[in-house]
Design a protein around this motif. Structure first.
Motif, PDB file in Angstrom:
ATOM      1  N   MET A 122     -13.179   1.827  -8.774  1.00 27.21           N
ATOM      2  CA  MET A 122     -13.466   2.172 -10.164  1.00 27.21           C
ATOM      3  C   MET A 122     -14.857   1.678 -10.531  1.00 27.21           C
ATOM      4  O   MET A 122     -15.253   0.587 -10.155  1.00 27.21           O
ATOM      5  CB  MET A 122     -12.428   1.512 -11.076  1.00 27.21           C
ATOM      6  N   GLU A 123     -15.593   2.528 -11.235  1.00 23.29           N
ATOM      7  CA  GLU A 123     -16.892   2.098 -11.764  1.00 23.29           C
ATOM      8  C   GLU A 123     -16.989   2.554 -13.217  1.00 23.29           C
ATOM      9  O   GLU A 123     -16.483   3.606 -13.585  1.00 23.29           O
ATOM     10  CB  GLU A 123     -18.036   2.669 -10.922  1.00 23.29           C
ATOM     11  N   LEU A 136       0.839  -1.210   0.000  1.00 22.07           N
ATOM     12  CA  LEU A 136       0.000   0.000   0.000  1.00 22.07           C
ATOM     13  C   LEU A 136       0.869   1.254   0.000  1.00 22.07           C
ATOM     14  O   LEU A 136       0.649   2.186  -0.785  1.00 22.07           O
ATOM     15  CB  LEU A 136      -0.919  -0.006   1.228  1.00 22.07           C
ATOM     16  N   LEU A 137       1.869   1.270   0.878  1.00 24.10           N
ATOM     17  CA  LEU A 137       2.732   2.447   0.984  1.00 24.10           C
ATOM     18  C   LEU A 137       3.523   2.655  -0.301  1.00 24.10           C
ATOM     19  O   LEU A 137       3.762   3.788  -0.722  1.00 24.10           O
ATOM     20  CB  LEU A 137       3.671   2.293   2.181  1.00 24.10           C
ATOM     21  N   LYS A 138       3.912   1.553  -0.914  1.00 21.85           N
ATOM     22  CA  LYS A 138       4.630   1.670  -2.183  1.00 21.85           C
ATOM     23  C   LYS A 138       3.722   2.265  -3.260  1.00 21.85           C
ATOM     24  O   LYS A 138       4.154   3.118  -4.051  1.00 21.85           O
ATOM     25  CB  LYS A 138       5.139   0.296  -2.643  1.00 21.85           C
ATOM     26  N   ALA A 139       2.465   1.852  -3.261  1.00 26.18           N
ATOM     27  CA  ALA A 139       1.515   2.398  -4.236  1.00 26.18           C
ATOM     28  C   ALA A 139       1.353   3.904  -4.036  1.00 26.18           C
ATOM     29  O   ALA A 139       1.260   4.665  -4.995  1.00 26.18           O
ATOM     30  CB  ALA A 139       0.170   1.689  -4.110  1.00 26.18           C
ATOM     31  N   LEU A 140       1.338   4.333  -2.789  1.00 19.44           N
ATOM     32  CA  LEU A 140       1.181   5.758  -2.496  1.00 19.44           C
ATOM     33  C   LEU A 140       2.494   6.521  -2.677  1.00 19.44           C
ATOM     34  O   LEU A 140       2.491   7.740  -2.835  1.00 19.44           O
ATOM     35  CB  LEU A 140       0.689   5.949  -1.061  1.00 19.44           C
ATOM     36  N   SER A 164      -1.932   6.936 -20.972  1.00 20.48           N
ATOM     37  CA  SER A 164      -1.684   5.513 -20.700  1.00 20.48           C
ATOM     38  C   SER A 164      -0.990   5.323 -19.360  1.00 20.48           C
ATOM     39  O   SER A 164      -1.232   4.340 -18.665  1.00 20.48           O
ATOM     40  CB  SER A 164      -0.853   4.891 -21.812  1.00 20.48           C
ATOM     41  N   VAL A 165      -0.156   6.271 -19.021  1.00 22.14           N
ATOM     42  CA  VAL A 165       0.550   6.198 -17.736  1.00 22.14           C
ATOM     43  C   VAL A 165      -0.442   6.391 -16.595  1.00 22.14           C
ATOM     44  O   VAL A 165      -0.437   5.642 -15.611  1.00 22.14           O
ATOM     45  CB  VAL A 165       1.669   7.259 -17.677  1.00 22.14           C
ATOM     46  N   LEU A 205      -3.647   4.442 -12.084  1.00 19.27           N
ATOM     47  CA  LEU A 205      -4.959   4.227 -11.460  1.00 19.27           C
ATOM     48  C   LEU A 205      -5.223   2.738 -11.254  1.00 19.27           C
ATOM     49  O   LEU A 205      -5.813   2.339 -10.242  1.00 19.27           O
ATOM     50  CB  LEU A 205      -6.049   4.858 -12.330  1.00 19.27           C
ATOM     51  N   LYS A 206      -4.748   1.949 -12.186  1.00 17.89           N
ATOM     52  CA  LYS A 206      -4.906   0.500 -12.032  1.00 17.89           C
ATOM     53  C   LYS A 206      -4.138   0.008 -10.805  1.00 17.89           C
ATOM     54  O   LYS A 206      -4.632  -0.813 -10.025  1.00 17.89           O
ATOM     55  CB  LYS A 206      -4.408  -0.206 -13.292  1.00 17.89           C
TER      56      LYS A 206
END
Lengths: 98, 98
Positions: A66-67, A12-16, A49-50, A55-56
Motif C-alpha cells: 500500500m502507498e 497467508l493461505l487463510k488470507a487468500l 469498509s469491508v 485490503l488491510k
DNA sequence: TACATATTTGCGCATATGTGCAAATATTCC
DNA sequence: GGAATATTTGCACATATGCGCAAATATGTA
C-alpha cells in the motif's frame, strides 16, 4: 519447515482463502499500475469498509503493498513474494516424498 | 476465471489455511504410502475427533484421498491436483498483468 | 461373544470472522 | 473555511470455525 514457518504459511493461505479477498487479488493481477481501494471495491459487491478491512488483511500478510497518494491509497500485488510461497508449497506437495 | 472457479479456489485455500490442517498436509507430503488417521493425528496435538474432521474437510476439497482398510482409513495426498492449482494461482499472480 | 482398536458423530462452548451502517478522519478542491 | 471525496474505525450482529468430551459405530481379534 519450522512450526513458525508453517504458521506463517497457514496465515497467508487463510488470507487468500476468502472469496472477496481472493477476488481483490485477482483484480490486482490484471493491474499494471497500483489501484485505489474504491476502484478495487467495485469488483466485490460489499461495503467500502469491508474492502478496506480485506485490503488491510492482505497487506498484513504482505500479499499487497500500500502507498498513499493524496487522500487515496494505492494497492499493488507483491507478486514474487506470494507466488514464490505458493510454488514452494506446490513443490513440497509434488515431490517431497522421501 | 469464472466466479465459480474463484469460489472453488478460495475453498481450497481456506482448507489449507488452517494450521493443523496444513500440518496434516505436510505430514502427508513425506509419506510414500497412505497413512491412517491415528498416525497423522500424532503430528498435531488435538483430539482424534478433530483430526477426523480436518481430514474430512481436506477430502471434501479433494486435497487428500481416503481409502478404507479394515477398521482404519488410509489417507494420501492428491499431489498433482493440489500442486497444479497452486501453480496456476502463482502463474496468474506472477505474469497476468496485461 | 466379549473386548480392543480406529474412527465418526452429537453436543456444547468459546472465539474468530465477515458484514453493514454510521461516525470519524484525512485530504483535495472551490 | 466549507463542501466533496477517499478511507478507516467503532459498533453490533449473525454465522462459521476449531475444539474437547462422551457416546456411537465399525471392524478386527481372542
Amino acid at each position: 519447515m519450522t512450526k513458525s514457518e508453517l504458521q506463517d504459511l497457514a496465515q497467508l493461505l487463510k488470507a487468500l482463502g476468502e472469496y472477496n479477498r481472493l477476488s481483490l487479488v485477482y483484480q490486482l493481477c490484471g493491474c499494471k499500475t497500483p489501484e485505489n481501494a474504491m476502484c478495487l471495491c467495485a469488483c466485490c459487491s460489499v461495503d467500502a469498509s469491508v474492502t478496506s478491512r480485506h485490503l488491510k488483511a492482505l497487506a498484513q500478510e504482505n500479499v499487497v503493498k500500500m502507498e498513499k497518494r493524496g487522500r487515496e491509497r494505492l494497492y499493488s500485488l507483491n507478486r514474487s513474494a506470494v507466488s514464490q510461497k505458493l510454488r514452494a508449497l506446490a513443490d513440497a506437495i509434488d515431490h517431497s516424498r522421501q
